[in-house]
Design a protein around this motif. Structure first.
Motif, PDB file in Angstrom:
ATOM      1  N   SER A   1       0.805  -1.132   0.108  1.00 49.20           N
ATOM      2  CA  SER A   1       0.040  -0.595   0.117  1.00 49.20           C
ATOM      3  C   SER A   1       0.666   1.362   0.322  1.00 49.20           C
ATOM      4  O   SER A   1       1.932   1.378   0.634  1.00 49.20           O
ATOM      5  CB  SER A   1      -1.033   0.072   1.669  1.00 49.20           C
ATOM      6  N   GLY A   2       0.022   2.308  -0.009  1.00 48.41           N
ATOM      7  CA  GLY A   2       1.173   3.297  -0.150  1.00 48.41           C
ATOM      8  C   GLY A   2       1.306   4.039  -1.585  1.00 48.41           C
ATOM      9  O   GLY A   2       0.784   3.428  -2.232  1.00 48.41           O
ATOM     10  N   ASP A   3       2.484   5.179  -1.877  1.00 48.33           N
ATOM     11  CA  ASP A   3       2.470   5.322  -2.902  1.00 48.33           C
ATOM     12  C   ASP A   3       3.089   4.853  -3.767  1.00 48.33           C
ATOM     13  O   ASP A   3       4.134   4.773  -3.802  1.00 48.33           O
ATOM     14  CB  ASP A   3       3.102   6.726  -2.883  1.00 48.33           C
ATOM     15  N   ARG A   4       2.936   4.505  -5.518  1.00 47.73           N
ATOM     16  CA  ARG A   4       2.654   3.644  -5.495  1.00 47.73           C
ATOM     17  C   ARG A   4       3.564   3.930  -7.065  1.00 47.73           C
ATOM     18  O   ARG A   4       2.752   4.900  -7.507  1.00 47.73           O
ATOM     19  CB  ARG A   4       1.766   2.717  -6.526  1.00 47.73           C
ATOM     20  N   ILE A   5       3.946   3.474  -8.645  1.00 50.72           N
ATOM     21  CA  ILE A   5       4.845   3.916  -9.813  1.00 50.72           C
ATOM     22  C   ILE A   5       4.021   2.709 -10.682  1.00 50.72           C
ATOM     23  O   ILE A   5       4.053   1.058 -10.098  1.00 50.72           O
ATOM     24  CB  ILE A   5       5.930   3.903 -10.244  1.00 50.72           C
TER      25      ILE A   5
ATOM     26  N   ALA B   1       6.581   4.622  -4.786  1.00 53.14           N
ATOM     27  CA  ALA B   1       7.269   5.536  -5.804  1.00 53.14           C
ATOM     28  C   ALA B   1       8.498   6.368  -5.451  1.00 53.14           C
ATOM     29  O   ALA B   1       9.452   6.600  -6.104  1.00 53.14           O
ATOM     30  CB  ALA B   1       6.030   6.747  -5.366  1.00 53.14           C
ATOM     31  N   GLU B   2       8.750   5.566  -4.217  1.00 49.70           N
ATOM     32  CA  GLU B   2      10.568   5.959  -4.108  1.00 49.70           C
ATOM     33  C   GLU B   2      11.544   5.476  -5.686  1.00 49.70           C
ATOM     34  O   GLU B   2      12.419   5.433  -5.047  1.00 49.70           O
ATOM     35  CB  GLU B   2      11.481   5.536  -2.956  1.00 49.70           C
TER      36      GLU B   2
ATOM     37  N   GLY C   1      13.723   4.560 -12.189  1.00 48.06           N
ATOM     38  CA  GLY C   1      14.456   3.380 -13.097  1.00 48.06           C
ATOM     39  C   GLY C   1      15.479   3.221 -12.042  1.00 48.06           C
ATOM     40  O   GLY C   1      15.732   2.169 -12.165  1.00 48.06           O
ATOM     41  N   ILE C   2      15.092   3.251 -10.616  1.00 49.24           N
ATOM     42  CA  ILE C   2      15.463   2.527  -9.844  1.00 49.24           C
ATOM     43  C   ILE C   2      15.108   1.376  -9.654  1.00 49.24           C
ATOM     44  O   ILE C   2      14.308   0.476 -10.040  1.00 49.24           O
ATOM     45  CB  ILE C   2      15.287   3.222  -8.296  1.00 49.24           C
TER      46      ILE C   2
ATOM     47  N   PHE D   1      10.881   1.191 -20.493  1.00 53.22           N
ATOM     48  CA  PHE D   1       9.992   2.272 -21.368  1.00 53.22           C
ATOM     49  C   PHE D   1       9.310   3.326 -20.697  1.00 53.22           C
ATOM     50  O   PHE D   1       9.221   4.390 -21.048  1.00 53.22           O
ATOM     51  CB  PHE D   1       8.988   1.562 -22.151  1.00 53.22           C
ATOM     52  N   GLY D   2       9.141   3.201 -19.079  1.00 49.76           N
ATOM     53  CA  GLY D   2       8.927   4.342 -18.560  1.00 49.76           C
ATOM     54  C   GLY D   2       7.570   4.508 -17.115  1.00 49.76           C
ATOM     55  O   GLY D   2       7.821   3.209 -17.081  1.00 49.76           O
ATOM     56  N   GLU D   3       7.115   4.982 -16.820  1.00 46.71           N
ATOM     57  CA  GLU D   3       6.623   4.967 -15.296  1.00 46.71           C
ATOM     58  C   GLU D   3       5.695   6.572 -15.170  1.00 46.71           C
ATOM     59  O   GLU D   3       5.880   7.275 -15.727  1.00 46.71           O
ATOM     60  CB  GLU D   3       7.426   5.447 -14.401  1.00 46.71           C
ATOM     61  N   ARG D   4       5.107   5.806 -14.378  1.00 46.69           N
ATOM     62  CA  ARG D   4       3.337   6.974 -14.736  1.00 46.69           C
ATOM     63  C   ARG D   4       2.945   6.617 -13.047  1.00 46.69           C
ATOM     64  O   ARG D   4       2.724   5.623 -12.596  1.00 46.69           O
ATOM     65  CB  ARG D   4       1.994   6.100 -15.711  1.00 46.69           C
ATOM     66  N   PRO D   5       2.870   7.746 -12.006  1.00 51.32           N
ATOM     67  CA  PRO D   5       2.209   7.567 -10.620  1.00 51.32           C
ATOM     68  C   PRO D   5       0.700   6.480 -11.373  1.00 51.32           C
ATOM     69  O   PRO D   5      -0.389   6.558 -12.016  1.00 51.32           O
ATOM     70  CB  PRO D   5       2.050   8.519 -10.559  1.00 51.32           C
ATOM     71  N   CYS D   6       0.649   5.721  -9.919  1.00 48.28           N
ATOM     72  CA  CYS D   6      -0.892   4.973  -9.890  1.00 48.28           C
ATOM     73  C   CYS D   6      -2.196   5.950  -9.148  1.00 48.28           C
ATOM     74  O   CYS D   6      -2.026   6.243  -8.675  1.00 48.28           O
ATOM     75  CB  CYS D   6      -0.124   3.895  -9.171  1.00 48.28           C
TER      76      CYS D   6
END
Length: 212
Positions: free
Chosen positions: A98-102, A179-180, A184-185, A207-212
């Motif tokens: 749970s929490g902030d995710r990408i 999210a941390e 690309g970490i 390819f990339g990331e987006r916030p959930c």
């Protein structure tokens, strides 16, 4: 970024077949379209083979190629159906996250005979083999994975992947991560100090990331 309970969501992957007549896919959240064969057009943007495109709602697909759609959606929402779209797998996400995710999409490739150390990841995800053949040890099970096959990893299960093909193997992966790890970490979690010191024997393409 919003805090969310991942057990309220699922990850799914579908086959998409493009045609000259644009077809609408009713995605309601973040998703990733990967051009697996040929060029497809997503909302007026050409996506060439072995590249991808992020969407965040309904989109139109056209062209002459085939694509894979990775979708992050609430479990209350039915899986997508319709002309030119076919579900491959769908899995509910573990409640332990749970929490902030990408939402991250990447491509992982290995050479013949290459084997990863025993490891897990910082979040769950779906993989689909683009080419080659793998032998995967996931948790207490093991299986052969051929091109086109998709599988789910919780992130908590210990995994070893070995390329058992006579040429390179590659898979396209979407994971839900803290999210941390943005930018690309690595999400890689070695099972032991010994595993941490072993070569991973793979190459990555983000390819990339987006916030959930």
């Amino acid at each position: 970024m919003n805090k969310l309970k991942l057990n309220d969501y699922r990850l799914s992957v579908y086959d998409l077949t493009a045609s000259a007549q644009p077809a609408v896919s009713d995605v309601t959240s973040i998703a990733f379209v990967y051009a697996a064969n040929g060029t497809v057009n997503v909302d007026g943007t050409d996506v060439v083979e072995d590249d991808g495109y992020f969407v965040e709602g309904p989109f139109k697909l056209s062209g002459a190629g085939k694509a894979w759609l990775y979708e992050f959606a609430p479990i209350t929402q039915p899986v997508l159906e319709g002309e030119g779209i076919s579900l491959v797998i769908s899995r509910c996400l573990p409640q332990t996250y749970s929490g902030d995710r990408i939402f991250r999409a990447d491509r992982v490739e290995s050479n013949p005979g290459a084997q990863t150390p025993l490891h897990g990841h910082r979040g769950p995800g779906i993989r689909r083999l683009l080419k080659g053949r793998l032998h995967a040890y996931i948790g207490e099970g093991s299986e052969r994975i051929d091109a086109g096959h998709a599988w789910f990893e919780t992130g908590k299960d210990w995994v070893i992947g070995k390329n058992i093909h006579d040429s390179a193997s590659a898979f396209v992966r979407v994971m839900i991560l803290p999210a941390e790890l943005s930018g690309g970490i690595s999400s890689f979690v070695p099972a032991s100090e010994e595993d941490a010191n072993k070569p991973r024997s793979v190459t990555y393409r983000l390819f990339g990331e987006r916030p959930c």
